[in-house]
Motif scaffolding. Structure first.
Motif, PDB file in Angstrom:
ATOM      1  N   CYS A 170       0.834  -1.209   0.000  1.00 26.28           N
ATOM      2  CA  CYS A 170       0.000   0.000   0.000  1.00 26.28           C
ATOM      3  C   CYS A 170       0.869   1.260   0.000  1.00 26.28           C
ATOM      4  CB  CYS A 170      -0.921  -0.005   1.220  1.00 26.28           C
ATOM      5  SG  CYS A 170      -2.221  -1.257   1.176  1.00 26.28           S
ATOM      6  N   VAL A 171       1.927   1.244   0.810  1.00 25.90           N
ATOM      7  CA  VAL A 171       2.834   2.398   0.844  1.00 25.90           C
ATOM      8  C   VAL A 171       3.537   2.565  -0.494  1.00 25.90           C
ATOM      9  CG1 VAL A 171       4.897   3.365   1.939  1.00 25.90           C
ATOM     10  CG2 VAL A 171       3.172   2.213   3.333  1.00 25.90           C
ATOM     11  N   LEU A 172       3.996   1.447  -1.070  1.00 25.90           N
ATOM     12  CA  LEU A 172       4.689   1.506  -2.361  1.00 25.90           C
ATOM     13  C   LEU A 172       3.755   2.005  -3.462  1.00 25.90           C
ATOM     14  CD1 LEU A 172       7.380   0.898  -3.748  1.00 25.90           C
ATOM     15  CD2 LEU A 172       6.527  -1.406  -4.230  1.00 25.90           C
ATOM     16  N   HIS A 173       2.498   1.595  -3.404  1.00 25.56           N
ATOM     17  CA  HIS A 173       1.525   2.061  -4.399  1.00 25.56           C
ATOM     18  C   HIS A 173       1.362   3.579  -4.321  1.00 25.56           C
ATOM     19  CE1 HIS A 173      -2.632   3.011  -5.760  1.00 25.56           C
ATOM     20  NE2 HIS A 173      -2.315   2.174  -6.747  1.00 25.56           N
ATOM     21  N   LYS A 174       1.304   4.109  -3.115  1.00 25.68           N
ATOM     22  CA  LYS A 174       1.197   5.560  -2.969  1.00 25.68           C
ATOM     23  C   LYS A 174       2.430   6.265  -3.527  1.00 25.68           C
ATOM     24  CE  LYS A 174      -2.091   6.439   0.745  1.00 25.68           C
ATOM     25  NZ  LYS A 174      -2.813   7.452  -0.047  1.00 25.68           N
ATOM     26  N   ARG A 175       3.599   5.682  -3.304  1.00 26.97           N
ATOM     27  CA  ARG A 175       4.823   6.286  -3.833  1.00 26.97           C
ATOM     28  C   ARG A 175       4.827   6.270  -5.357  1.00 26.97           C
ATOM     29  NH1 ARG A 175       8.647   7.117   0.145  1.00 26.97           N
ATOM     30  NH2 ARG A 175       8.406   5.924   2.092  1.00 26.97           N
ATOM     31  N   ILE A 176       4.376   5.161  -5.945  1.00 29.83           N
ATOM     32  CA  ILE A 176       4.345   5.045  -7.411  1.00 29.83           C
ATOM     33  C   ILE A 176       3.348   6.041  -8.001  1.00 29.83           C
ATOM     34  CG2 ILE A 176       3.741   3.524  -9.331  1.00 29.83           C
ATOM     35  CD1 ILE A 176       4.794   1.191  -7.693  1.00 29.83           C
ATOM     36  N   MET A 177       2.192   6.196  -7.334  1.00 33.29           N
ATOM     37  CA  MET A 177       1.155   7.092  -7.824  1.00 33.29           C
ATOM     38  C   MET A 177       1.415   8.547  -7.439  1.00 33.29           C
ATOM     39  SD  MET A 177      -0.638   4.949  -9.452  1.00 33.29           S
ATOM     40  CE  MET A 177      -1.984   6.027  -9.922  1.00 33.29           C
ATOM     41  N   LYS A 178       2.551   8.820  -6.803  1.00 35.25           N
ATOM     42  CA  LYS A 178       2.933  10.170  -6.381  1.00 35.25           C
ATOM     43  C   LYS A 178       1.923  10.775  -5.403  1.00 35.25           C
ATOM     44  CE  LYS A 178       6.409  10.042  -9.279  1.00 35.25           C
ATOM     45  NZ  LYS A 178       7.819   9.917  -8.801  1.00 35.25           N
ATOM     46  N   GLU A 179       1.257   9.904  -4.630  1.00 33.54           N
ATOM     47  CA  GLU A 179       0.315  10.390  -3.633  1.00 33.54           C
ATOM     48  C   GLU A 179       1.067  10.690  -2.336  1.00 33.54           C
ATOM     49  OE1 GLU A 179      -2.802   7.598  -3.137  1.00 33.54           O
ATOM     50  OE2 GLU A 179      -3.371   7.579  -5.262  1.00 33.54           O
ATOM     51  N   PRO A 180       0.733  11.785  -1.664  1.00 36.65           N
ATOM     52  CA  PRO A 180       1.454  12.133  -0.437  1.00 36.65           C
ATOM     53  C   PRO A 180       1.159  11.150   0.698  1.00 36.65           C
ATOM     54  CG  PRO A 180      -0.430  13.586  -0.743  1.00 36.65           C
ATOM     55  CD  PRO A 180      -0.327  12.760  -1.997  1.00 36.65           C
TER      56      PRO A 180
ATOM     57  N   ALA B 134       4.959  12.113   9.251  1.00 37.36           N
ATOM     58  CA  ALA B 134       5.494  11.247  10.306  1.00 37.36           C
ATOM     59  C   ALA B 134       6.745  11.875  10.890  1.00 37.36           C
ATOM     60  CB  ALA B 134       5.810   9.860   9.745  1.00 37.36           C
ATOM     61  N   ARG B 135       7.073  11.476  12.115  1.00 40.69           N
ATOM     62  CA  ARG B 135       8.269  12.014  12.767  1.00 40.69           C
ATOM     63  C   ARG B 135       9.540  11.521  12.087  1.00 40.69           C
ATOM     64  NH1 ARG B 135       7.069  11.535  19.303  1.00 40.69           N
ATOM     65  NH2 ARG B 135       5.201  12.838  19.337  1.00 40.69           N
ATOM     66  N   TRP B 136       9.471  10.310  11.521  1.00 41.03           N
ATOM     67  CA  TRP B 136      10.664   9.742  10.875  1.00 41.03           C
ATOM     68  C   TRP B 136      10.282   9.215   9.513  1.00 41.03           C
ATOM     69  CZ3 TRP B 136      12.387   4.985   9.025  1.00 41.03           C
ATOM     70  CH2 TRP B 136      13.761   4.882   8.811  1.00 41.03           C
ATOM     71  N   SER B 137      11.118   9.459   8.519  1.00 39.78           N
ATOM     72  CA  SER B 137      10.817   9.047   7.159  1.00 39.78           C
ATOM     73  C   SER B 137      12.061   8.484   6.493  1.00 39.78           C
ATOM     74  CB  SER B 137      10.279  10.237   6.349  1.00 39.78           C
ATOM     75  OG  SER B 137      10.131   9.895   4.988  1.00 39.78           O
ATOM     76  N   LEU B 138      11.860   7.561   5.556  1.00 40.78           N
ATOM     77  CA  LEU B 138      12.968   7.009   4.778  1.00 40.78           C
ATOM     78  C   LEU B 138      13.466   7.988   3.727  1.00 40.78           C
ATOM     79  CD1 LEU B 138      11.622   3.368   4.203  1.00 40.78           C
ATOM     80  CD2 LEU B 138      13.466   4.059   5.729  1.00 40.78           C
ATOM     81  N   GLY B 139      12.691   9.039   3.476  1.00 38.79           N
ATOM     82  CA  GLY B 139      13.101  10.038   2.501  1.00 38.79           C
ATOM     83  C   GLY B 139      13.169   9.477   1.094  1.00 38.79           C
TER      84      GLY B 139
ATOM     85  N   PHE C  98      11.425   4.549  -1.599  1.00 36.21           N
ATOM     86  CA  PHE C  98      10.947   3.744  -2.723  1.00 36.21           C
ATOM     87  C   PHE C  98      11.785   2.484  -2.932  1.00 36.21           C
ATOM     88  CE2 PHE C  98      10.709   2.506  -7.153  1.00 36.21           C
ATOM     89  CZ  PHE C  98       9.334   2.493  -7.379  1.00 36.21           C
ATOM     90  N   PRO C  99      13.116   2.571  -3.059  1.00 34.63           N
ATOM     91  CA  PRO C  99      13.892   1.340  -3.270  1.00 34.63           C
ATOM     92  C   PRO C  99      13.814   0.375  -2.089  1.00 34.63           C
ATOM     93  CG  PRO C  99      15.357   3.213  -2.922  1.00 34.63           C
ATOM     94  CD  PRO C  99      13.994   3.764  -3.097  1.00 34.63           C
ATOM     95  N   ILE C 100      13.769   0.898  -0.865  1.00 33.31           N
ATOM     96  CA  ILE C 100      13.690   0.021   0.305  1.00 33.31           C
ATOM     97  C   ILE C 100      12.342  -0.699   0.334  1.00 33.31           C
ATOM     98  CG2 ILE C 100      13.565  -0.021   2.824  1.00 33.31           C
ATOM     99  CD1 ILE C 100      15.662   2.177   2.877  1.00 33.31           C
TER     100      ILE C 100
ATOM    101  N   ALA D 174       9.573  -7.311  -2.728  1.00 37.92           N
ATOM    102  CA  ALA D 174      10.079  -8.399  -3.562  1.00 37.92           C
ATOM    103  C   ALA D 174      10.659  -9.526  -2.716  1.00 37.92           C
ATOM    104  CB  ALA D 174      11.131  -7.859  -4.532  1.00 37.92           C
ATOM    105  N   TYR D 175      11.390  -9.162  -1.669  1.00 33.90           N
ATOM    106  CA  TYR D 175      12.002 -10.178  -0.813  1.00 33.90           C
ATOM    107  C   TYR D 175      10.937 -10.981  -0.068  1.00 33.90           C
ATOM    108  CZ  TYR D 175      14.808 -12.298   2.868  1.00 33.90           C
ATOM    109  OH  TYR D 175      15.395 -13.199   3.724  1.00 33.90           O
TER     110      TYR D 175
END
Length: 238
Positions: A136-146, A150-155, A159-161, A167-168
């Motif tokens: 679900c998070v990856l789908h939002k990133r792909i669709m460019k949805e905000p 959050a207090r902490w983010s992967l920045g 996306f690659p993580i 996949a793993y």
């Protein structure tokens, strides 16, 4: 740290054939220290960690059961979701979780194979839920949805993580369905896929006959998304 522990175990565990046939391989490893006192101390530390982990698991699963019942996701949700406000503990959810866990443990007294069939659900259940949430998070990133703030983010590495984690998890799910050895018998079969699918089927049946009528997803109570006149989720007091 896990890699260091693994390498140490592999070098110190002793004869591999003896370890494989042993009912408790870690005890053989402890005895290889050459000291009964050290082996006893390591065993006490291990059992203490298992005990503390069991308390953590009970606290986690009981709160998850309570939260899902608060949203009316289970039959008898009204009883399960009752809260003891004097201690801020969902007593009924704790009792229910403890009883179910105890019943599952009793299966081992009658059939080790039956017990392994039930607990084999663990890995596939965890990985499938990881894939849903990460997907679900990856789908939002792909669709460019905000994403929600959050207090902490992967920045920019998010996306690659997320893609690698998804996949793993899918890769591991495939191999988690394979049997441990061949030829496959009733005792050596990998029952995880059957149990996994069975739980999904049961969940679908519960949703069809109960959930779709009574279940209220938490998102309907989120400020900015809830409809006018909808208040906060409420629960009963013990």
């Amino acid at each position: 740290m896990a890699i260091i522990v693994l390498v140490t175990m592999l070098f110190c565990i002793g004869d591999l054939g003896t370890v494989i046939t042993s009912p408790a391989p870690y005890l053989d490893l402890f005895n290889n220290t050459g000291s009964v006192g050290v082996a006893l101390l390591l065993s006490i530390i291990l059992f203490l960690l298992i005990f503390l982990a069991a308390i953590t698991a009970l606290a986690t699963t009981s709160r998850e059961t309570w939260a899902f019942s608060r949203d009316k996701g289970f039959p008898l949700s009204r009883w399960i979701s009752r809260m003891n406000y004097k201690r801020n503990v969902p007593d009924n959810a704790v009792y229910l979780t403890s009883v179910v866990a105890g019943v599952i443990c009793l299966i081992n007294l009658g059939s080790t194979t039956g017990f392994n069939v039930v607990v084999s659900l663990n890995l596939l259940a965890l990985l499938s839920t990881y894939m849903i949430s990460i997907g679900c998070v990856l789908h939002k990133r792909i669709m460019k949805e905000p994403l929600p703030p959050a207090r902490w983010s992967l920045g920019r590495f998010g996306f690659p993580i997320n893609a690698f984690a998804l996949a793993y998890s899918g890769f591991v799910i495939v191999f988690a369905c394979f049997p441990n050895q061949v030829p496959v018998t009733t005792k050596t079969a990998n029952w995880a896929p059957l149990v996994w699918v069975s739980v999904i089927v049961v969940a679908i049946v519960i949703y069809v006959f109960h959930g779709r009528k009574y279940y209220t997803p938490p998102v309907v109570f989120v400020e900015g998304r809830k409809q006018a006149g909808v208040g906060l989720q409420t629960i009963s007091d013990l």
